[in-house]
Scaffold this motif. Structure first.
Motif, PDB file in Angstrom:
ATOM      1  N   ASP A  22      40.565  36.118  37.135  1.00  0.00           N
ATOM      2  CA  ASP A  22      39.427  36.301  36.222  1.00  0.00           C
ATOM      3  C   ASP A  22      39.830  37.007  34.929  1.00  0.00           C
ATOM      4  O   ASP A  22      39.011  37.155  34.022  1.00  0.00           O
ATOM      5  CB  ASP A  22      38.314  37.085  36.918  1.00  0.00           C
ATOM      6  CG  ASP A  22      37.707  36.304  38.080  1.00  0.00           C
ATOM      7  OD1 ASP A  22      37.496  35.088  37.910  1.00  0.00           O
ATOM      8  OD2 ASP A  22      37.463  36.899  39.145  1.00  0.00           O
TER       9      ASP A  22
ATOM     10  N   ASN B 194      28.949  41.371  35.760  1.00  0.00           N
ATOM     11  CA  ASN B 194      29.870  40.786  36.742  1.00  0.00           C
ATOM     12  C   ASN B 194      31.069  40.170  36.047  1.00  0.00           C
ATOM     13  O   ASN B 194      30.940  39.592  34.958  1.00  0.00           O
ATOM     14  CB  ASN B 194      29.174  39.703  37.579  1.00  0.00           C
ATOM     15  CG  ASN B 194      28.142  40.287  38.529  1.00  0.00           C
ATOM     16  OD1 ASN B 194      28.264  41.425  38.964  1.00  0.00           O
ATOM     17  ND2 ASN B 194      27.143  39.490  38.863  1.00  0.00           N
TER      18      ASN B 194
ATOM     19  N   GLY C 220      33.731  37.478  37.516  1.00  0.00           N
ATOM     20  CA  GLY C 220      33.944  36.708  38.741  1.00  0.00           C
ATOM     21  C   GLY C 220      32.898  37.129  39.764  1.00  0.00           C
ATOM     22  O   GLY C 220      31.702  37.184  39.456  1.00  0.00           O
ATOM     23  N   ASP C 221      33.347  37.477  40.969  1.00  0.00           N
ATOM     24  CA  ASP C 221      32.395  37.926  41.993  1.00  0.00           C
ATOM     25  C   ASP C 221      32.389  39.448  42.148  1.00  0.00           C
ATOM     26  O   ASP C 221      31.865  39.971  43.122  1.00  0.00           O
ATOM     27  CB  ASP C 221      32.704  37.259  43.337  1.00  0.00           C
ATOM     28  CG  ASP C 221      34.092  37.620  43.862  1.00  0.00           C
ATOM     29  OD1 ASP C 221      34.850  38.311  43.139  1.00  0.00           O
ATOM     30  OD2 ASP C 221      34.416  37.220  44.995  1.00  0.00           O
ATOM     31  N   LYS C 222      32.981  40.166  41.170  1.00  0.00           N
ATOM     32  CA  LYS C 222      33.067  41.625  41.245  1.00  0.00           C
ATOM     33  C   LYS C 222      32.051  42.270  40.296  1.00  0.00           C
ATOM     34  O   LYS C 222      31.941  41.888  39.115  1.00  0.00           O
ATOM     35  CB  LYS C 222      34.468  42.111  40.854  1.00  0.00           C
ATOM     36  CG  LYS C 222      35.597  41.517  41.676  1.00  0.00           C
ATOM     37  CD  LYS C 222      35.624  42.049  43.090  1.00  0.00           C
ATOM     38  CE  LYS C 222      36.873  41.575  43.826  1.00  0.00           C
ATOM     39  NZ  LYS C 222      36.883  41.996  45.230  1.00  0.00           N
ATOM     40  N   LYS C 223      31.324  43.268  40.826  1.00  0.00           N
ATOM     41  CA  LYS C 223      30.412  44.039  39.981  1.00  0.00           C
ATOM     42  C   LYS C 223      31.216  45.061  39.194  1.00  0.00           C
ATOM     43  O   LYS C 223      32.023  45.797  39.763  1.00  0.00           O
ATOM     44  CB  LYS C 223      29.357  44.740  40.844  1.00  0.00           C
ATOM     45  CG  LYS C 223      28.413  43.765  41.544  1.00  0.00           C
ATOM     46  CD  LYS C 223      27.282  44.492  42.230  1.00  0.00           C
ATOM     47  CE  LYS C 223      26.346  43.498  42.916  1.00  0.00           C
ATOM     48  NZ  LYS C 223      25.732  42.553  41.960  1.00  0.00           N
TER      49      LYS C 223
END
Length: 328
Positions: free
Chosen positions: A246, A289, A291-294
């Motif tokens: 990402d 966000n 990618g899928d990370k906060k």
């Protein structure tokens, strides 16, 4: 000497390993903070040092003397609990003096020690008051006074500020640090609050599930965390973790970066959609966000943006972790 050493100490409750073979050496006159989430074992370690919990295996030494089989009253330690544990029917003077009175110390010596403790803790004018007439911070100082008069080798403190409001906690943090400097003895302090740990400890023990993750100075733990647990636990807001793909970097590496380093004029550019903004006086925290990370960024309060934010990350600000979470 009032150093404290734990050698291969394990504690098992009902077949559950609560403390897993830890080794720890706390130096004479050092202020060490044990920090971690609830259930990590930090209070259990403190209680084992005090003798309030038996160890399953290993050795505990206080002042180079093995204390495994020595009862708490003979370990030359003082324990300050989360609750003030004051006697409501006694005055401040009587509460501070109680332990000495039970040990049948001479009355003149007791009075002298009580006066000295009261002066150190700024309690002189409250000596004849009852606990109900005191504020939370004053009550905690009385509990500290009761410990001081014993002149112990080691002070053990189990979340002593958790019952106080935020403003008073900040004040009491500095008072306890000053107290340590005055008394010049060993302090071992338990907290779940990483801000307390960073501001108070000479060194910090970061615990997770009964295992020491890192034991070092606050600066080292913040700047050079040994793994993703330490990196994510120490720091507020916590470190961002971003997959390499990402950021257009090595896909086998998990990258970490502090929120205050998300816009530093670096060559890694990314536009993100803002989900939430929190204004905190002179700065603001924005959440988004990748990618899928906060993730989050810490920005000056006057930093302007609309619904998107242009990140500019410097590669040298990135921490690298392998897939197990270990620092590379």
């Amino acid at each position: 000497m009032s150093n404290v050493v734990l050698k291969n100490v394990t504690k098992i409750y009902d077949k559950n390993i609560v403390i897993n073979n830890i080794n720890l050496e706390i130096k004479d006159k050092e202020f060490v903070v044990l920090v971690g989430a609830s259930g990590c074992g930090k209070s259990t370690i403190l209680r084992m040092i005090a003798g309030l919990e038996e160890i399953t295996s290993g050795e505990i030494l206080i002042g180079d003397k093995k204390v495994n089989d020595i009862p708490p009253k003979d370990r030359d330690i003082a324990f300050v609990f989360q609750s003030y544990a004051l006697y409501p029917h006694m005055t401040v003077r009587e509460n501070i003096a109680f332990g000495l009175k039970m040990r049948k110390i001479d009355k003149k010596i007791i009075e002298q020690k009580v006066q000295e403790a009261a002066e150190i803790l700024d309690l002189t004018e409250y000596l004849d008051r009852k606990p109900k007439q005191l504020s939370g911070g004053q009550r905690q100082r009385v509990a500290l006074g009761r410990a001081i008069v014993r002149n112990p080798k080691v002070f053990l403190m189990d979340e002593p500020l958790s019952n106080l409001d935020a403003k008073l906690r900040v004040q009491m943090r500095s008072e306890i640090k000053k107290l340590h400097e005055k008394l010049q003895t060993t302090f071992i302090y338990v907290t779940h609050d990483q801000t307390e740990a960073l501001t108070m400890g000479d060194r910090i023990v970061v615990l997770d599930k009964g295992v020491i993750q890192q034991f070092d100075t606050p600066e080292e733990i913040y700047n050079n965390p040994s793994n993703t647990f330490v990196a994510g636990f120490i720091g507020s807001p916590q470190m961002n973790f971003i997959e390499g793909k990402d950021l257009g970097l090595d896909e086998n590496i998990l990258y970490g970066i502090r929120p205050e380093k998300m816009i530093c004029g670096g060559g890694i550019k990314k536009t993100v959609d803002i989900e939430i903004t929190e204004l905190l006086g002179s700065e603001k925290i924005v959440y988004f966000n990748i990618g899928d990370k906060k993730c989050s960024a810490k920005l000056p309060a006057d930093y302007s943006f609309d619904k998107t934010l242009e990140l500019s990350i410097c590669e040298e600000d990135l921490y690298k972790f392998d897939k197990t979470g270990k620092r590379i």
